[in-house]
Design an enzyme around this catalytic site. Structure first.
Site, PDB file in Angstrom:
ATOM      1  N   SER A  55      40.964  41.118  46.339  1.00 23.13           N
ATOM      2  CA  SER A  55      41.003  40.208  45.194  1.00 23.13           C
ATOM      3  C   SER A  55      40.317  38.887  45.579  1.00 23.13           C
ATOM      4  CB  SER A  55      42.447  40.006  44.733  1.00 23.13           C
ATOM      5  OG  SER A  55      42.499  39.407  43.467  1.00 23.13           O
ATOM      6  N   GLY A  68      45.111  36.424  45.545  1.00 30.81           N
ATOM      7  CA  GLY A  68      46.039  35.668  44.713  1.00 30.81           C
ATOM      8  C   GLY A  68      45.327  34.814  43.692  1.00 30.81           C
ATOM      9  N   GLY A  69      44.116  35.248  43.299  1.00 32.26           N
ATOM     10  CA  GLY A  69      43.385  34.535  42.257  1.00 32.26           C
ATOM     11  C   GLY A  69      42.956  33.144  42.665  1.00 32.26           C
TER      12      GLY A  69
END
Length: 531
Positions: free
Chosen positions: A217, A129-130
């Site tokens: 991610s 989620g960055g």
């Protein structure tokens, strides 16, 4: 910080547990289906105590806001946990933000079957989620299907602080000297969760000596940072990282710039001022400035502070900091197409062109020429050149460099290149489009647009689990769902072999055959970390 394991939702051949850290006012949140599946011996909204010693800790609220997680203290309670713990506070947009959020968010979830296999391998999921959004409450990360398919494995998902509560530089402020940890609190949360798992997972049939950390991610990047943290190697022996690499960091100067903009927007001057601001107001201001789904901010990352993380994470890998950890890692063919598909062409063009201009100021004249040459060679539409370039900068080139550095240092890396195409034309083989495959959730098709070939999906999951069990993802003909052996070669410096995860032809290949990275015009950009 992580506390006692709570029995919850006993169903046929599997159990889910939620480990808590605060028992004074318990609030567990989960999808309704778990309430429907409660065993008759457990009544909703009641607490249970069997007299055994447990653990309880303080959540990072009040005076502990922006502080390192605190270890657990004894508690003899056993509590029903019908729902997940809260999601971390974040800007809206992510599925996790649809569940109740709070600063009191440090929980973990355990899935196991009643299979009697002793000392089961343990796989710990760290969400992406960055570093700005995300949470274990996302339905994508429900491990019921995984544990049903793999009853001889224990699955765990852990929560960590994100965004302005998880990665926020404060020590430059006049009263910030006691907040040296604030830039990397999310990683500290992950570490203390792994410590709890190491100390307690045997009670759930797991083997504390065979733990694999797994993420995608920001979660994938986290799995590459954790091996660089002092004392971490006792908690895991393997890493599965999907589209995440140690380049996903920022400098103290970059972090300070973000903090100062937030301070200005809030009218705050000190940490004391910030602590008076509600979580809701912080989220509102952050959304306006850097919202992941609103602005595609992509400014939040762990900090290369020289205290918790090395000043040069690539150098740490080159020097063998993780050579004793086994890696399975790789990237998707069209990583940034997912971002394009989510925010649309106009917003993408504005973001990408602005961020590219910013990136070019960091480069030498020769390097600028190489980047401009790369973009010129890509034909229209307008967004295509920047989508491909930022796929290289943010995910693809760093992933290959991780394989290079790990291999040079004497470590092992099994590297993949995922090429399955979504039915959604803009997304293609985009970032996170493989999640519904590895979690066995074909019904969640926001990024896939369709159900992928069932045999391919099962084979990919089988390789992931095989790696967690043995350190080698290769499958014999007997183990492979299609009855054909899958020999996955280690990445090597001469042939640079990868496993191509094609929907209808899983096969090894040399990097030069599939042309994953532009060695002359994009690989050097890994030296500049994230844009």
């Amino acid at each position: 910080m992580y506390g006692e394991s709570q029995p919850c939702c006993l169903t046929e051949r599997r159990e889910i547990y939620i480990a808590k850290t605060c028992c004074n006012d318990i609030g567990y949140y989960h999808t309704q289906k778990y309430r429907d599946n409660l065993d008759d011996t457990l009544a909703p909204n009641r607490r249970y105590n069997d007299g055994d010693d447990g653990d309880d800790g303080q959540q990072p609220v009040g005076d502990l806001r922006w502080k390192a997680p605190v270890d657990v203290t004894p508690d003899s309670g056993i509590y029903e946990a019908c729902y997940y713990g809260k999601s971390p506070v974040q800007a809206p947009g992510d599925p996790a933000s649809l569940y109740p959020m709070g600063e009191d968010c440090l929980y973990l979830n355990i899935w196991r079957s009643d299979d009697a296999t002793p000392k089961k391998p343990v796989i710990v999921w760290i969400y992406g989620g960055g570093f700005e959004v995300g949470g274990t409450t996302d339905p994508q990360y429900d491990c019921h299907n995984l544990v049903t398919e793999n009853p001889d494995v224990v699955f765990v998902t852990i929560t960590y602080r994100v965004s302005f509560f998880g990665f926020f530089h404060l020590s430059h402020l006049s009263d910030g000297k006691d907040y040296q940890d604030a830039p990397n609190l999310g990683l500290m949360d992950q570490m203390i969760a792994l410590k709890w798992i190491h100390e307690n997972i045997a009670a759930f049939g797991g083997d504390p000596g065979n733990v694999t950390i797994w993420g995608e991610s920001a979660g994938g990047a986290s799995t590459t940072f954790l091996p660089l943290i002092k004392g971490s190697h006792q908690y895991f022996k393997r890493v599965i990282t999907q589209s995440g690499a140690p380049g996903q960091t920022r400098s103290p100067e970059q972090a300070i710039t973000c903090t100062d903009k937030v301070m200005e927007a809030l009218g705050c001057k000190t940490v004391a001022d910030l602590k008076k601001v509600s979580a809701e107001k912080l989220a509102e201001v952050w959304t306006d400035l850097y919202g992941f789904y609103q602005k595609l901010g992509i400014r939040t990352f762990p900090e290369r502070d020289g205290r918790y993380l090395p000043l040069n994470t690539w150098e740490a890998y080159a020097n063998g900091a993780a050579k004793d950890i086994e890696f399975l890692q790789g990237c998707n063919k069209d990583e940034m197409n997912t971002f394009l598909g989510v925010i649309g062409e106009d917003v993408w063009n504005a973001w990408a062109e602005g961020r590219l201009a910013e990136k070019l100021t960091q480069l030498t004249d020769k390097e600028k020429e190489l980047v401009e040459s790369y973009c010129r060679d890509i034909e229209s539409p307008r967004y295509e050149a920047t989508v491909r370039l930022f796929s290289q900068i943010m995910f693809i080139a760093p992933q290959i460099r991780l394989s290079e550095e790990q291999t040079k240092a004497g470590g092992k890396s099994y590297t993949y290149y995922y090429s399955v195409e979504s039915a959604l034309p803009m997304i293609k083989s985009g970032h996170a489009s493989e999640l519904s495959v590895v979690f066995n959730h074909p019904e969640l098709n926001d990024f896939t647009g369709r159900a992928y070939d069932e045999t391919f999906c099962k084979t990919m999951r089988r390789m992931w689990v095989q790696f967690a069990k043995t350190g080698n993802p290769s499958l014999t003909a007997e183990q492979s769902p299609d009855g054909k052996a899958k020999e996955w070669p280690l990445y090597d410096l001469e042939n640079k072999q990868v496993m191509v995860l094609d929907e209808h032809d899983i096969h090894p290949a040399k990097e030069s055959e599939v042309k994953i990275v532009d060695w002359e015009r994009s690989y050097f950009l890994t030296n500049y970390y994230m844009p």
